[in-house]
Structure formats: structure tokens, C-alpha cells
Motif scaffolding. Structure first.
Motif, PDB file in Angstrom:
ATOM      1  N   GLY A  18       0.837  -1.196   0.000  1.00  0.00           N
ATOM      2  CA  GLY A  18       0.000   0.000   0.000  1.00  0.00           C
ATOM      3  C   GLY A  18       0.865   1.236   0.000  1.00  0.00           C
ATOM      4  O   GLY A  18       1.342   1.660   1.055  1.00  0.00           O
ATOM      5  N   GLY A  19       1.104   1.837  -1.201  1.00  0.00           N
ATOM      6  CA  GLY A  19       2.068   2.934  -1.285  1.00  0.00           C
ATOM      7  C   GLY A  19       3.449   2.358  -1.051  1.00  0.00           C
ATOM      8  O   GLY A  19       3.864   1.409  -1.723  1.00  0.00           O
ATOM      9  N   ASP A  20       4.162   2.898  -0.061  1.00  0.00           N
ATOM     10  CA  ASP A  20       5.423   2.287   0.339  1.00  0.00           C
ATOM     11  C   ASP A  20       5.131   0.980   1.067  1.00  0.00           C
ATOM     12  O   ASP A  20       4.088   0.811   1.695  1.00  0.00           O
ATOM     13  CB  ASP A  20       6.188   3.221   1.271  1.00  0.00           C
ATOM     14  CG  ASP A  20       6.702   4.463   0.559  1.00  0.00           C
ATOM     15  OD1 ASP A  20       6.692   4.473  -0.692  1.00  0.00           O
ATOM     16  OD2 ASP A  20       7.087   5.414   1.249  1.00  0.00           O
ATOM     17  N   VAL A  63      10.482  -0.990   8.912  1.00  0.00           N
ATOM     18  CA  VAL A  63      11.028   0.004   7.982  1.00  0.00           C
ATOM     19  C   VAL A  63      10.042   0.187   6.834  1.00  0.00           C
ATOM     20  O   VAL A  63       9.251  -0.706   6.532  1.00  0.00           O
ATOM     21  CB  VAL A  63      12.402  -0.422   7.413  1.00  0.00           C
ATOM     22  CG1 VAL A  63      13.462  -0.472   8.504  1.00  0.00           C
ATOM     23  CG2 VAL A  63      12.308  -1.772   6.704  1.00  0.00           C
ATOM     24  N   ASP A  64      10.095   1.345   6.214  1.00  0.00           N
ATOM     25  CA  ASP A  64       9.314   1.605   5.006  1.00  0.00           C
ATOM     26  C   ASP A  64      10.243   1.531   3.799  1.00  0.00           C
ATOM     27  O   ASP A  64      11.332   2.112   3.817  1.00  0.00           O
ATOM     28  CB  ASP A  64       8.659   2.987   5.064  1.00  0.00           C
ATOM     29  CG  ASP A  64       7.539   3.050   6.103  1.00  0.00           C
ATOM     30  OD1 ASP A  64       6.874   2.018   6.304  1.00  0.00           O
ATOM     31  OD2 ASP A  64       7.346   4.115   6.701  1.00  0.00           O
ATOM     32  N   VAL A  65       9.797   0.830   2.766  1.00  0.00           N
ATOM     33  CA  VAL A  65      10.590   0.671   1.541  1.00  0.00           C
ATOM     34  C   VAL A  65       9.780   1.237   0.383  1.00  0.00           C
ATOM     35  O   VAL A  65       8.688   0.749   0.075  1.00  0.00           O
ATOM     36  CB  VAL A  65      10.920  -0.816   1.276  1.00  0.00           C
ATOM     37  CG1 VAL A  65      11.756  -0.960   0.010  1.00  0.00           C
ATOM     38  CG2 VAL A  65      11.655  -1.421   2.467  1.00  0.00           C
ATOM     39  N   SER A  66      10.314   2.286  -0.264  1.00  0.00           N
ATOM     40  CA  SER A  66       9.595   2.940  -1.358  1.00  0.00           C
ATOM     41  C   SER A  66       9.681   2.113  -2.638  1.00  0.00           C
ATOM     42  O   SER A  66      10.549   1.245  -2.786  1.00  0.00           O
ATOM     43  CB  SER A  66      10.173   4.332  -1.617  1.00  0.00           C
ATOM     44  OG  SER A  66      11.473   4.223  -2.167  1.00  0.00           O
ATOM     45  N   GLN A  67       8.788   2.386  -3.569  1.00  0.00           N
ATOM     46  CA  GLN A  67       8.824   1.712  -4.866  1.00  0.00           C
ATOM     47  C   GLN A  67      10.106   2.060  -5.622  1.00  0.00           C
ATOM     48  O   GLN A  67      10.612   1.248  -6.399  1.00  0.00           O
ATOM     49  CB  GLN A  67       7.589   2.084  -5.688  1.00  0.00           C
ATOM     50  CG  GLN A  67       6.298   1.498  -5.149  1.00  0.00           C
ATOM     51  CD  GLN A  67       6.367  -0.015  -4.990  1.00  0.00           C
ATOM     52  OE1 GLN A  67       6.727  -0.735  -5.919  1.00  0.00           O
ATOM     53  NE2 GLN A  67       6.025  -0.503  -3.800  1.00  0.00           N
ATOM     54  N   THR A  69      13.045   2.392  -4.229  1.00  0.00           N
ATOM     55  CA  THR A  69      14.042   1.466  -3.683  1.00  0.00           C
ATOM     56  C   THR A  69      13.860   0.071  -4.252  1.00  0.00           C
ATOM     57  O   THR A  69      14.828  -0.590  -4.639  1.00  0.00           O
ATOM     58  CB  THR A  69      13.953   1.434  -2.151  1.00  0.00           C
ATOM     59  OG1 THR A  69      14.249   2.731  -1.636  1.00  0.00           O
ATOM     60  CG2 THR A  69      14.920   0.421  -1.552  1.00  0.00           C
ATOM     61  N   VAL A  70      12.618  -0.390  -4.321  1.00  0.00           N
ATOM     62  CA  VAL A  70      12.333  -1.722  -4.869  1.00  0.00           C
ATOM     63  C   VAL A  70      12.836  -1.828  -6.307  1.00  0.00           C
ATOM     64  O   VAL A  70      13.443  -2.833  -6.707  1.00  0.00           O
ATOM     65  CB  VAL A  70      10.824  -2.030  -4.812  1.00  0.00           C
ATOM     66  CG1 VAL A  70      10.512  -3.336  -5.546  1.00  0.00           C
ATOM     67  CG2 VAL A  70      10.349  -2.112  -3.370  1.00  0.00           C
ATOM     68  N   SER A  71      12.636  -0.762  -7.097  1.00  0.00           N
ATOM     69  CA  SER A  71      12.997  -0.802  -8.514  1.00  0.00           C
ATOM     70  C   SER A  71      14.508  -0.796  -8.733  1.00  0.00           C
ATOM     71  O   SER A  71      14.972  -1.177  -9.801  1.00  0.00           O
ATOM     72  CB  SER A  71      12.367   0.390  -9.247  1.00  0.00           C
ATOM     73  OG  SER A  71      12.968   1.617  -8.847  1.00  0.00           O
ATOM     74  N   ARG A  72      15.263  -0.364  -7.735  1.00  0.00           N
ATOM     75  CA  ARG A  72      16.713  -0.233  -7.900  1.00  0.00           C
ATOM     76  C   ARG A  72      17.510  -1.281  -7.125  1.00  0.00           C
ATOM     77  O   ARG A  72      18.735  -1.172  -7.027  1.00  0.00           O
ATOM     78  CB  ARG A  72      17.159   1.168  -7.464  1.00  0.00           C
ATOM     79  CG  ARG A  72      16.665   2.276  -8.394  1.00  0.00           C
ATOM     80  CD  ARG A  72      17.131   3.636  -7.924  1.00  0.00           C
ATOM     81  NE  ARG A  72      16.766   4.685  -8.859  1.00  0.00           N
ATOM     82  CZ  ARG A  72      17.518   5.083  -9.880  1.00  0.00           C
ATOM     83  NH1 ARG A  72      18.695   4.506 -10.089  1.00  0.00           N
ATOM     84  NH2 ARG A  72      17.130   6.052 -10.681  1.00  0.00           N
TER      85      ARG A  72
END
Length: 204
Positions: A18-20, A63-67, A69-72
Motif C-alpha cells: 500500500g504505497g510504500d 522500515v518503510d521501503v519505497s517503490q 528502492t524496490v525498482s533499484r
């Protein structure tokens, strides 16, 4: 800042989308030593602690992981059950056992070969050609948050290959012992190499 010396292995206990993404990471650390807002490198990615709990030796933190970060970062590394190399941020006065690491992944590499040699593992890692100027024989590189020494480098037209020697101790105390041919790894080049390349490009 970090040193690339892993202090524990954590396991992603839960993933909330959901979002991050909100991850809960179980780990054998002391929650009293983990501060809200502190940085912890998770397999080479600097993340901020937003919640914590548990007991000494059986702790967890969120922790929150942004999209972005996921993409990289390496494919599949943020899934439930995945094991992560953990390193709390460096404090003034701590021993600098590895090299200066920022926790910012430069690119994703692939394991081209993973062969036992003696008691160690000989790895060949392939990386995008844009990282070639920053990878040097006997220089440092961070692989999934672990500070390692480059044994040799081979350049091609569209990629760079470099070799590593993973000793048994490193295999045991990090997730590198779980690597297999075809797997992906997070790479961070040496900070000094980054600045030297920038200085050289300006001179040119």
C-alpha cells in the motif's frame, strides 16, 4: 554511514503493501540499542527504523521501503521470509573494519559463476558497464551490504565482470553463502572511487 561489516542476519517477518511497503524484520539484536529514526543497512540498503519491539536476541524493527528502492535493488529481496544482512550505522569511535559505505545501491549485479576453490567460494559478478570506472583490482566493493575486495576485473563492450573470494567465515555470518549462479546482488562502489572519477572527468 556504514563499514560493510555485517553484525547480524535478519528475516523479513511480514510485508504490508500500500504505497510504500512496510516491512517487519526479525533479528537477534537488542531492541534497547535500536533507536526510532536510526539507520540500518539491510543487504546494502540504508533504511530508517520506524518501529521496534521484542526482547534482546529476539527483536524486530519496522522500515518503510519505497517503490523507488524496490525498482533499484535485487529482484525478490523484499519478500516475506527473505534473509537480509544487517548493519547499524557507524558511530564516531567505532572500528572501521571494512570501508566507507553509504547504503545507497549503485546498481544490481548478477552472479555469473559460483565455484568452490579450496575452502572458499570463487564468485564472478557481472555488472552494467557504467560501473566499470569504479571497480578496480584490489579495490573495495559492497555486495549485499558486505565489504569485499575485488580480485580481478574484466571489461567488455557492454558490461564489466569482477571476481571475489568469499571465505568460509563470511559465508557463515552473512547471506553470501546462499548465493547461487544467476542470482542478483546489490552493488555499491567505493566512495573514494566515485569522487576520483568525478574529479578526473572535470579535468578532462
Amino acid at each position: 554511514m556504514f563499514t560493510g561489516i555485517v553484525t547480524a542476519i535478519g528475516t523479513i517477518d511480514s510485508v504490508r503493501e500500500g504505497g510504500d511497503m512496510r516491512l517487519r524484520i526479525a533479528c537477534p539484536l537488542d531492541p534497547a540499542a535500536i533507536a526510532i529514526g536510526a539507520s540500518i543497512a539491510c543487504s546494502g540498503v540504508c533504511l530508517t527504523v520506524v518501529a521496534k519491539g521484542g526482547t534482546k536476541g529476539d527483536a524486530h524493527f519496522d522500515v518503510d521501503v519505497s517503490q523507488e528502492t524496490v525498482s533499484r535493488t535485487a529482484k525478490g529481496m523484499w519478500a516475506q521470509g527473505q534473509r537480509l544482512n544487517l548493519e547499524p550505522s557507524l558511530k564516531l569511535g567505532d572500528e572501521l573494519g571494512g570501508h566507507i559505505v553509504t547504503g545507497h545501491v549503485d546498481d544490481v549485479g548478477s552472479v555469473l559463476d559460483w565455484t568452490p576453490v579450496g575452502g572458499s567460494m570463487h564468485a564472478i559478478i557481472g555488472a552494467p558497464q557504467r560501473l566499470a570506472p569504479y571497480i578496480a583490482e584490489k579495490g573495495s566493493i559492497t555486495v549485499d551490504g558486505v565489504s569485499l575486495t575485488v580480485n580481478s576485473v574484466e571489461d567488455t563492450d557492454d558490461a564489466v565482470r569482477f571476481t571475489l573470494n568469499i571465505i568460509p567465515h563470511t559465508e557463515e555470518v552473512t547471506t553470501l553463502g546462499e548465493l547461487r549462479q544467476g542470482g542478483e546482488v546489490n552493488l555499491e562502489v567505493d566512495t573514494l572511487a566515485r569522487y576520483l572519477h568525478r574529479m578526473q572527468s572535470l579535468r578532462s
